[in-house]
Design a protein around this motif. Structure first.
Motif, PDB file in Angstrom:
ATOM      1  N   ALA B  71       0.809  -1.331   0.023  1.00  0.00           N
ATOM      2  CA  ALA B  71       0.101  -0.036   0.155  1.00  0.00           C
ATOM      3  C   ALA B  71       0.797   1.247   0.075  1.00  0.00           C
ATOM      4  O   ALA B  71       0.579   2.284  -0.858  1.00  0.00           O
ATOM      5  CB  ALA B  71      -1.129  -0.030   1.140  1.00  0.00           C
ATOM      6  N   HIS B  72       1.987   1.195   0.888  1.00  0.00           N
ATOM      7  CA  HIS B  72       2.542   2.598   1.053  1.00  0.00           C
ATOM      8  C   HIS B  72       3.143   2.975  -0.536  1.00  0.00           C
ATOM      9  O   HIS B  72       3.464   4.211  -0.909  1.00  0.00           O
ATOM     10  CB  HIS B  72       3.452   2.735   2.010  1.00  0.00           C
ATOM     11  CG  HIS B  72       4.937   1.748   2.029  1.00  0.00           C
ATOM     12  ND1 HIS B  72       4.600   0.298   2.208  1.00  0.00           N
ATOM     13  CD2 HIS B  72       5.944   2.146   1.450  1.00  0.00           C
ATOM     14  CE1 HIS B  72       6.071   0.012   1.909  1.00  0.00           C
ATOM     15  NE2 HIS B  72       6.646   0.687   1.470  1.00  0.00           N
ATOM     16  N   ALA B  75       0.762   4.298  -2.770  1.00  0.00           N
ATOM     17  CA  ALA B  75       0.395   5.858  -2.426  1.00  0.00           C
ATOM     18  C   ALA B  75       1.713   6.723  -2.815  1.00  0.00           C
ATOM     19  O   ALA B  75       1.220   7.585  -3.556  1.00  0.00           O
ATOM     20  CB  ALA B  75       0.351   5.896  -0.881  1.00  0.00           C
ATOM     21  N   ARG B  76       2.804   6.398  -2.592  1.00  0.00           N
ATOM     22  CA  ARG B  76       3.798   7.268  -3.026  1.00  0.00           C
ATOM     23  C   ARG B  76       4.102   7.272  -4.588  1.00  0.00           C
ATOM     24  O   ARG B  76       4.426   8.448  -5.119  1.00  0.00           O
ATOM     25  CB  ARG B  76       5.336   6.527  -2.781  1.00  0.00           C
ATOM     26  CG  ARG B  76       5.555   6.776  -1.465  1.00  0.00           C
ATOM     27  CD  ARG B  76       6.827   5.923  -0.823  1.00  0.00           C
ATOM     28  NE  ARG B  76       7.187   6.488   0.348  1.00  0.00           N
ATOM     29  CZ  ARG B  76       7.855   6.945   0.857  1.00  0.00           C
ATOM     30  NH1 ARG B  76       8.981   7.766  -0.097  1.00  0.00           N
ATOM     31  NH2 ARG B  76       8.354   7.614   2.140  1.00  0.00           N
ATOM     32  N   ARG B  81      -5.955   7.161  -1.773  1.00  0.00           N
ATOM     33  CA  ARG B  81      -7.368   7.035  -1.290  1.00  0.00           C
ATOM     34  C   ARG B  81      -7.744   7.912  -0.077  1.00  0.00           C
ATOM     35  O   ARG B  81      -6.926   8.280   0.671  1.00  0.00           O
ATOM     36  CB  ARG B  81      -7.792   5.647  -1.081  1.00  0.00           C
ATOM     37  CG  ARG B  81      -7.333   5.290   0.310  1.00  0.00           C
ATOM     38  CD  ARG B  81      -8.032   3.920   0.575  1.00  0.00           C
ATOM     39  NE  ARG B  81      -9.594   4.091   1.021  1.00  0.00           N
ATOM     40  CZ  ARG B  81     -10.169   3.149   1.189  1.00  0.00           C
ATOM     41  NH1 ARG B  81      -9.676   1.916   1.581  1.00  0.00           N
ATOM     42  NH2 ARG B  81     -11.604   3.369   1.518  1.00  0.00           N
ATOM     43  N   THR B  99       1.928  17.319   6.718  1.00  0.00           N
ATOM     44  CA  THR B  99       3.407  17.322   6.516  1.00  0.00           C
ATOM     45  C   THR B  99       3.877  15.948   6.276  1.00  0.00           C
ATOM     46  O   THR B  99       4.616  15.748   5.563  1.00  0.00           O
ATOM     47  CB  THR B  99       3.922  17.982   7.981  1.00  0.00           C
ATOM     48  OG1 THR B  99       3.608  19.299   7.822  1.00  0.00           O
ATOM     49  CG2 THR B  99       5.521  17.924   7.492  1.00  0.00           C
ATOM     50  N   VAL B 100       3.367  14.869   6.927  1.00  0.00           N
ATOM     51  CA  VAL B 100       3.558  13.423   6.737  1.00  0.00           C
ATOM     52  C   VAL B 100       3.350  13.085   5.504  1.00  0.00           C
ATOM     53  O   VAL B 100       4.054  12.637   4.940  1.00  0.00           O
ATOM     54  CB  VAL B 100       2.849  12.597   7.833  1.00  0.00           C
ATOM     55  CG1 VAL B 100       3.006  11.119   7.437  1.00  0.00           C
ATOM     56  CG2 VAL B 100       3.204  12.890   9.198  1.00  0.00           C
ATOM     57  N   ALA B 101       2.273  13.449   5.185  1.00  0.00           N
ATOM     58  CA  ALA B 101       1.781  12.998   3.555  1.00  0.00           C
ATOM     59  C   ALA B 101       2.872  13.744   2.367  1.00  0.00           C
ATOM     60  O   ALA B 101       3.311  13.188   1.550  1.00  0.00           O
ATOM     61  CB  ALA B 101       0.435  13.230   3.204  1.00  0.00           C
ATOM     62  N   GLY B 103       5.597  14.705   2.906  1.00  0.00           N
ATOM     63  CA  GLY B 103       7.150  14.234   3.266  1.00  0.00           C
ATOM     64  C   GLY B 103       7.752  13.229   2.056  1.00  0.00           C
ATOM     65  O   GLY B 103       8.793  12.852   1.989  1.00  0.00           O
ATOM     66  N   ALA B 104       6.407  12.426   1.623  1.00  0.00           N
ATOM     67  CA  ALA B 104       6.598  11.484   0.710  1.00  0.00           C
ATOM     68  C   ALA B 104       7.496  11.682  -0.554  1.00  0.00           C
ATOM     69  O   ALA B 104       8.192  10.901  -1.259  1.00  0.00           O
ATOM     70  CB  ALA B 104       5.036  10.692   0.180  1.00  0.00           C
ATOM     71  N   LEU B 106       9.188  14.795  -0.504  1.00  0.00           N
ATOM     72  CA  LEU B 106      10.135  15.922  -0.184  1.00  0.00           C
ATOM     73  C   LEU B 106      11.175  15.706   0.560  1.00  0.00           C
ATOM     74  O   LEU B 106      10.596  14.818   1.562  1.00  0.00           O
ATOM     75  CB  LEU B 106       9.365  17.112   0.130  1.00  0.00           C
ATOM     76  CG  LEU B 106       8.425  17.732  -0.649  1.00  0.00           C
ATOM     77  CD1 LEU B 106       7.479  18.803  -0.021  1.00  0.00           C
ATOM     78  CD2 LEU B 106       9.109  18.407  -1.699  1.00  0.00           C
ATOM     79  N   ARG B 148      -4.649  15.765   3.142  1.00  0.00           N
ATOM     80  CA  ARG B 148      -3.568  14.795   3.197  1.00  0.00           C
ATOM     81  C   ARG B 148      -3.227  14.024   2.017  1.00  0.00           C
ATOM     82  O   ARG B 148      -2.389  13.772   1.735  1.00  0.00           O
ATOM     83  CB  ARG B 148      -4.169  13.653   4.505  1.00  0.00           C
ATOM     84  CG  ARG B 148      -2.930  13.549   5.357  1.00  0.00           C
ATOM     85  CD  ARG B 148      -3.328  12.943   6.779  1.00  0.00           C
ATOM     86  NE  ARG B 148      -4.313  11.686   6.483  1.00  0.00           N
ATOM     87  CZ  ARG B 148      -4.742  10.706   7.186  1.00  0.00           C
ATOM     88  NH1 ARG B 148      -3.786  10.610   8.300  1.00  0.00           N
ATOM     89  NH2 ARG B 148      -5.417   9.946   6.919  1.00  0.00           N
ATOM     90  N   LEU B 152       0.012  14.201  -1.156  1.00  0.00           N
ATOM     91  CA  LEU B 152       0.696  12.965  -1.730  1.00  0.00           C
ATOM     92  C   LEU B 152       1.028  13.009  -3.266  1.00  0.00           C
ATOM     93  O   LEU B 152       1.636  12.405  -3.959  1.00  0.00           O
ATOM     94  CB  LEU B 152       0.316  11.919  -1.465  1.00  0.00           C
ATOM     95  CG  LEU B 152       0.398  11.146  -0.042  1.00  0.00           C
ATOM     96  CD1 LEU B 152      -0.897  10.075   0.379  1.00  0.00           C
ATOM     97  CD2 LEU B 152       1.756  10.539  -0.249  1.00  0.00           C
TER      98      LEU B 152
END
Ligand SMILES: Nc1ncnc2c1ncn2[C@@H]1O[C@H](COP(=O)(O)OP(=O)(O)O)[C@@H](O)[C@H]1O
Ligand SMILES: [Mg+2]
Lengths: 314, 242
Positions: B71-72, B75-76, B81, B99-101, B103-104, B106, B148, B152
């Motif tokens: 899944a990850h 998403a990247r 979703r 920010t977490v998203a 960061g994928a 950056l 969020r 991404l």
């Protein structure tokens, strides 16, 4: 923020009352000052041990009974390098921290990951098993002989009528410095933000592109590195033997629950409180085990706040 | 064609939540997925995003077979979703959530914070920037879920009932935003019960019923399809095509 300030105020009030009581009971200002100083310095190390435990619990939801054994490995690394290669014990942090980080990563990836989301009993058996394995491996390799490491430049320092060895002050300063570094990592970096996100919601985390398995391994590694660093820092203060970390493991659990499961500020506050309680308890309850007072305070705090000092109500 | 499902099936015990589902989504379009409750719409999203593995079938995204990809990594790669029941990181601030998203894609936290702040402003959540996500009202939680996902930088955005639970006044800016995202070249797949919005926005509509594709086509044709009308009239009158 307001409730934090009022809680800190209450904490200071209680601390002042306890110290005043100890002074009255011992009839000596210097005895009391000595207990406070020794307690705070030791409490700093407890805080670092507990920080590793609480990080692992908060992110992986694992109660780690191998934490003390990892700390013992840190002690042995330092003791062997100091006696064998004449390395300054504090410089051996450069070995013990990466060593335990790597070991923690491997142990999580290959062993602990199998019990993720499993029963508490499975996790307990696994981490207890790892602890016994490490202790017995140390026993086999180095026998049960105890070792001590002296710091050649150690010297007593005078602080407000109390005396503390330089090695104790360095253990405290090192532990607080590392605790601060972990805090900055968690709050100021991309990796730390990701780790906090995984702690908050592992299912949601993979869907924002986070590799939850890798972050779990990194967190376990960081927590284990805290144990290794704590092991190095206390080596000049303790007798190094295969079971030397056990007591720290138990105290670490007390600190983590007292401070609030998964709370990093709670681990620091809890560590200092337990260190102080242990020392001042000797004044209130002379002749008793120092842990008696610690457990008494532990029970009282949990009666008042079951979620711990900094924990969120369930 | 940016997303293609080929004969995808997923069962829960004896229940066939998805039964040999095949369909395609064109790049830069809005594709709506409708169907009665329990039809398998959310399961479809879970299978596309990689939280659940289908028993059979293939999922192709942007020219690659992603059926076995975790899944990850999907998403990247831009297959993103949102959830019908929002899933924020409750203890983290709105800014940290996004920010977490961000960061994928950056390298530094500073860059991720800057990108996240921009996304939050665009969604209209600026006032909540430093509030813990767990404390947001329902409508703002929906916006956060979308912010969020956008952080991404999705190529395909799967939106599970983003309009549900919003008042008509809160829906308008959301609908406008979805139209803007399509104009920017993003592909959207919407699971939606709010029929007027579906009819206005969607380029194509897929109708699921008990795990199978009942119909697929342009919105006007779907609205006239007698099989679709029957499937819906069997349900609550709320769900009737409007
Ligand atoms: N994790 C699950 N375990 C068992 N059954 C499930 C699970 N998820 C969905 N289902 C069942 O699969 C069917 C389709 O559900 P869902 O995809 O949520 O439908 P929709 O989103 O169209 O309302 C329903 O009958 C639902 O009860
Ligand atoms: Mg659904």
């Amino acid at each position: 923020m307001n409730h934090l300030i009022s809680r800190a105020g209450l904490g200071i009030l209680v601390a002042v009352a306890v110290v005043a009581g100890a002074w009255a009971r011992s009839g000596s200002g210097s005895v009391t000052a000595q207990a406070v100083l020794t307690g705070l310095l030791l409490g700093g190390v407890y805080a670092l041990v507990a920080m590793g435990l609480t990080l692992i619990f908060g992110v992986l939801d694992i109660v780690n009974f191998a934490h003390g054994a990892f700390m013992t490995l840190g002690m042995y690394a330092t003791a062997l390098l100091a006696t064998g290669a004449g390395l300054n014990p504090y410089l051996s942090l450069l070995v013990s921290v990466p060593l335990l980080f790597g070991l923690g990563y491997a142990v999580q990836r290959h062993l602990v990951s199998r019990t993720m989301g499993g029963s508490l009993a499975a996790q307990l058996l696994l981490t207890l098993g790892i602890a016994m394995l490490l202790e017995n491996a140390l026993l086999l390799a180095f026998s049960g002989d105890t070792r001590t490491v002296a710091v050649s430049f150690d010297t007593p320092l005078r602080v407000l009528g109390a005396v503390a060895d330089l090695s104790r002050v360095l253990a405290f300063a090192g532990a607080m410095g590392l605790a601060g570094a972990v805090w900055l990592l968690l709050t100021r970096t991309r990796l730390g933000t990701a780790i906090r996100a995984v702690a908050a919601n592992p299912e949601g985390a993979s869907l924002v592109g986070l590799d939850v398995r890798r972050l779990h391994a990194l967190t376990f590694a960081a927590g284990t590195a805290c144990a290794g660093a704590a092991g190095t820092l206390v080596t000049p203060l303790v007798t190094v033997e295969p079971t030397a970390g056990e007591l720290f493991n138990i105290i670490g659990f007390v600190v983590v629950v007292l401070g609030g499961l998964g709370s990093v500020p709670g681990a620091v506050a809890g560590g200092l409180i337990v260190g102080l309680t242990e020392q001042l308890g000797g004044i209130y309850l002379p002749g008793q085990s120092p842990l008696l007072a610690v457990f008494a305070v532990f029970v009282l705090v949990l009666l008042w706040r079951p979620q711990g000092l900094f924990g969120r109500p369930a | 064609m940016i997303l293609r499902m080929e004969g995808v099936s997923k069962a829960f015990g004896g229940l066939r939540a998805l039964d040999a589902v095949t369909f395609e989504v064109e790049r830069g379009t809005i594709h709506a997925v409708i169907g009665p409750n329990g039809a398998g719409k959310t399961t479809l999203f879970s299978v596309i995003s990689g939280e659940q593995r289908p028993e059979s079938g293939r999922i192709l995204f942007d020219g690659q077979d992603v059926t076995a990809r975790p899944a990850h990594l999907r998403a990247r790669a831009g297959l993103v979703r949102t959830f019908q029941l929002t899933r924020p990181f409750p203890a983290l601030s709105v800014l940290d959530n996004v920010t977490v998203a961000a960061g994928a894609h950056l390298r530094t936290r500073k860059e991720a914070v800057a990108a996240a702040t921009g996304t939050i402003e665009r969604i209209g959540l600026g006032a909540y920037l430093s509030r813990p996500a767990g404390e947001l009202p329902a409508a703002a939680r929906k916006q956060l879920e979308l912010a969020r996902a956008l952080a991404l930088r999705p190529k395909v955005l799967l939106l599970d009932e983003v309009l549900a639970g919003l008042t008509p006044a809160e829906r308008e800016p959301m609908i406008t935003l979805l139209g803007e995202l399509r104009a920017e070249g993003m592909t959207l797949v919407l699971v939606e019960h709010v029929m007027p919005a579906v009819m206005r926005l969607a380029d194509r509509v897929l109708v699921l019923d008990r795990g199978s594709v009942l119909a697929e086509g342009e919105p006007a044709a779907i609205a006239r399809d007698p099989r679709v009308v029957t499937a819906y009239l069997g349900e609550d009158s709320d769900d009737a095509l409007a």
